[in-house]
Write a protein that holds these residues in place. Structure first.
Motif, PDB file in Angstrom:
ATOM      1  N   LEU A  25      23.280   2.391  67.360  1.00 29.23           N
ATOM      2  CA  LEU A  25      22.209   1.406  67.485  1.00 29.23           C
ATOM      3  C   LEU A  25      22.078   0.931  68.931  1.00 29.23           C
ATOM      4  N   PHE A  26      23.207   0.598  69.537  1.00 32.76           N
ATOM      5  CA  PHE A  26      23.166   0.099  70.910  1.00 32.76           C
ATOM      6  C   PHE A  26      22.984   1.237  71.920  1.00 32.76           C
ATOM      7  N   SER A  27      23.581   2.383  71.644  1.00 30.01           N
ATOM      8  CA  SER A  27      23.411   3.512  72.567  1.00 30.01           C
ATOM      9  C   SER A  27      21.982   4.026  72.557  1.00 30.01           C
ATOM     10  N   GLU A  28      21.276   3.796  71.458  1.00 28.31           N
ATOM     11  CA  GLU A  28      19.857   4.132  71.389  1.00 28.31           C
ATOM     12  C   GLU A  28      19.069   3.372  72.453  1.00 28.31           C
ATOM     13  N   LEU A  29      19.564   2.194  72.807  1.00 27.71           N
ATOM     14  CA  LEU A  29      18.922   1.354  73.818  1.00 27.71           C
ATOM     15  C   LEU A  29      19.476   1.603  75.214  1.00 27.71           C
ATOM     16  N   GLY A  30      20.363   2.583  75.345  1.00 33.14           N
ATOM     17  CA  GLY A  30      20.890   2.938  76.657  1.00 33.14           C
ATOM     18  C   GLY A  30      22.203   2.295  77.019  1.00 33.14           C
ATOM     19  N   ALA A 128      21.579  -6.022  63.631  1.00 30.23           N
ATOM     20  CA  ALA A 128      20.373  -5.812  64.441  1.00 30.23           C
ATOM     21  C   ALA A 128      19.594  -7.113  64.595  1.00 30.23           C
ATOM     22  N   ALA A 129      19.510  -7.883  63.529  1.00 25.83           N
ATOM     23  CA  ALA A 129      18.796  -9.155  63.597  1.00 25.83           C
ATOM     24  C   ALA A 129      19.558 -10.160  64.463  1.00 25.83           C
ATOM     25  N   PHE A 135      13.636  -3.743  64.641  1.00 26.80           N
ATOM     26  CA  PHE A 135      14.110  -2.965  63.497  1.00 26.80           C
ATOM     27  C   PHE A 135      13.790  -1.481  63.635  1.00 26.80           C
ATOM     28  N   GLY A 136      12.724  -1.154  64.302  1.00 23.06           N
ATOM     29  CA  GLY A 136      12.366   0.251  64.481  1.00 23.06           C
ATOM     30  C   GLY A 136      13.453   1.049  65.166  1.00 23.06           C
ATOM     31  N   VAL A 137      14.247   0.404  66.019  1.00 22.78           N
ATOM     32  CA  VAL A 137      15.355   1.097  66.689  1.00 22.78           C
ATOM     33  C   VAL A 137      16.410   1.499  65.667  1.00 22.78           C
ATOM     34  N   ALA A 159      15.744  -5.224  54.321  1.00 19.50           N
ATOM     35  CA  ALA A 159      15.822  -6.430  53.496  1.00 19.50           C
ATOM     36  C   ALA A 159      16.823  -7.420  54.092  1.00 19.50           C
ATOM     37  N   ALA A 160      17.960  -6.922  54.555  1.00 19.82           N
ATOM     38  CA  ALA A 160      18.963  -7.796  55.181  1.00 19.82           C
ATOM     39  C   ALA A 160      18.451  -8.334  56.511  1.00 19.82           C
TER      40      ALA A 160
END
Length: 529
Positions: A25-30, A128-129, A135-137, A159-160
């Protein structure tokens, strides 16, 4: 930014997978990420934890204290309470002793009519929240990981995610840092390094923590033949048999399985067959703590079989180095026709890190594949390396002492000549690895020496404390810089690397840990500061 997230629950809660997906999730953002996995040897119940460290700078270890703790079971909170320095997210199927952010993970999963393991997807939606990540990431991470099967994960995590924002505010907003980075497991790095150096066959009987190498090759590399035989003894002998046929092969195990391979290692040494063994250490002796970390096997691996013969032992210190070193060792095994051991550990094999794999390649060796007559398989040469002949060439391999043609002998003259021939390889091996036997970082009046994955936590603290850091890669032959004294940091009770340095005249101070867990930067800062 530097945050440390612990996701914890029972075996069967999907904690390990949640940690990997959190890193993605975080590596997706670099961002850079490192994931430490801790779990008991249980299929269900007990305690599992996945500690995910995320930073805007490269990291090679997790931290001791958590900025966020995510609990999927109530009792796990008490295990981790001493390390919490931030918020807690928990499943509202139970009440958290210290309060926190409650997310109805169980209810969400029940409404979706999915198994309870999907609570790990709900936990990721909450994470993520909490960090206000679009959320798309997270959805992209699920789809990239699971493909069409990601639909249920996406629904549950959304939902979460929505529930969090309906009742709470984000802790911080994590913005995109750069392009997506690859998250790589140590097991993948080792497997791909072997493959880059020409691996064709991999044999292994499952044993934690070496098993993920076998699992990766089976699932991800259909071009490589991977086989699980009935025992570690069968695995090592099948690797030797494949090498006899001219196929680059390897086997992998941990300390207990390696003990069973001892006789076959000696056979390969006498028969001069290329043999690569991955030995992934865990707590011993015997079954010890089967899923926990240690560096206990160094002395054993340096002298694994009776008699004298050339042997190479080396240990990678990062996931990226595991890729490179695996290939180096495969090439050395074939170049010098001798057993070679990649000595790694649970912490490196089972951890994940953002990494780029490069620097591994095959070095071709000449193989005699046809002959008009019998090949002098063990021809006496100045280098000690003879021609390697495989079927359909006619050659005799022999694990007894033998003549140049491989015929068993008890001649004193032949024995001396053949033994000298084999040992002559050691000088060439030493020259071959001399320039890559160790690596150095930073300048300092006093040296800190380590090996294996202990590098990760040390790298973070030694410069600020004014030390010079030396990481040993090749342990046999052992190549050292000039040293009069050093602090030696390793995860065993006696200081096995320290003992090797003492045998070379180095005055050492031992900094040791043997509780089944790797060092953290905080611990090292305290003992070295």
């Amino acid at each position: 930014m530097d945050i440390n997230i612990c996701i914890t629950g029972a075996a069967g809660d999907g904690v390990k997978e949640a940690g990997e997906l959190c890193a993605k999730l975080f590596s997706e953002l670099g961002y850079y990420a490192f994931v430490y996995q801790e779990y008991q040897s249980r299929i269900r119940g007990g305690h599992n934890a996945s500690i995910v460290r995320v930073s805007d700078k490269p990291v090679h270890s997790h931290r001791k204290y958590y900025d966020l703790l995510v609990c999927l079971e109530d009792y796990v909170y008490r295990i981790h309470e001493p390390y919490v320095r931030g918020d807690i997210i928990y499943d509202t199927k139970f009440s958290c002793e210290k309060g926190g952010i409650g997310i109805p993970m169980t209810e969400i999963v029940k409404e979706a009519n999915e198994p309870m393991i999907f609570r790990n997807a709900a936990s990721l939606g909450a994470i993520a929240a909490y960090y206000s990540i679009d959320f798309g990431v997270l959805e992209d991470v699920f789809v990239r990981t699971f493909g069409e099967k990601a639909k249920d994960d996406v629904v549950i995590s959304k939902a979460a995610y929505d529930h969090f924002f309906e009742h709470h505010q984000a802790k911080m907003s994590v913005e995109r840092l750069g392009e997506r980075r690859e998250v790589v497991a140590g097991s993948k790095a080792i497997a791909e390094g072997l493959i880059a150096a020409g691996l064709e066959y991999y044999y292994a009987y499952p044993m934690t923590p070496a098993s993920p190498i076998l699992h990766y090759i089976i699932k991800k590399r259909r071009d490589i033949i991977a086989y699980q035989p009935e025992s570690e003894i069968a695995a090592v002998n099948m690797a030797i048999g494949s090498a006899f046929a001219g196929k680059r092969s390897a086997t992998g195990t941990s300390g207990g399985g390696f003990a069973l391979m001892s006789e076959s290692i000696g056979m390969a040494g006498m028969a001069e067959v290329p043999l690569l063994i991955v030995e992934a250490q865990r707590v011993g002796p015997s079954t010890g703590m089967a899923t926990y970390h240690a560096q206990d096997d160094l002395n054993f691996v340096l002298y694994p079989s009776h008699g004298e013969f050339p042997l190479v032992v080396a240990s990678p210190y990062t996931i990226e180095d595991a890729y490179k070193l695996s290939a180096e060792l495969m090439n050395l095994a074939w170049k010098y026709q001798t057993p070679v051991i990649l000595l790694t550990d649970k912490h490196l094999v089972e951890s994940l890190q953002t990494a780029e794999l490069h620097g591994a390649e095959i070095e071709e060796t000449e193989i005699v594949r046809s002959s008009d007559g019998v090949v002098k398989r063990y021809e006496l040469t100045e280098s000690g390396v003879s021609r390697y002949a495989v079927p359909p060439a006619i050659a005799k391999f022999n694990s007894n002492e033998h003549t140049e043609y491989g015929i068993t002998t008890d001649s004193a003259e032949v024995r001396k000549a053949m033994h000298d021939k084999r040992v002559r390889k050691e000088k060439l091996i030493l020259e071959d690895v001399r320039g890559k036997g160790y690596v150095e970082y930073f300048k300092g009046k006093e040296a800190v020496v380590t090996w294996g994955s202990t590098f990760g936590a040390l790298y973070e603290v030694v410069e600020e404390l004014g030390y010079r850091l030396i990481v040993i890669r090749y342990l046999r032959p052992l190549v050292l810089p000039e040293l009069e004294k050093a602090k030696v940091v390793e995860c065993n009770r006696t200081g096995q690397l320290a003992g090797l340095l003492e045998s070379r005249g180095v005055r050492v101070e031992r900094v040791l840990k043997w509780d089944g867990r790797p060092f953290t930067p905080e611990e090292l800062r305290e003992v070295l500061g």
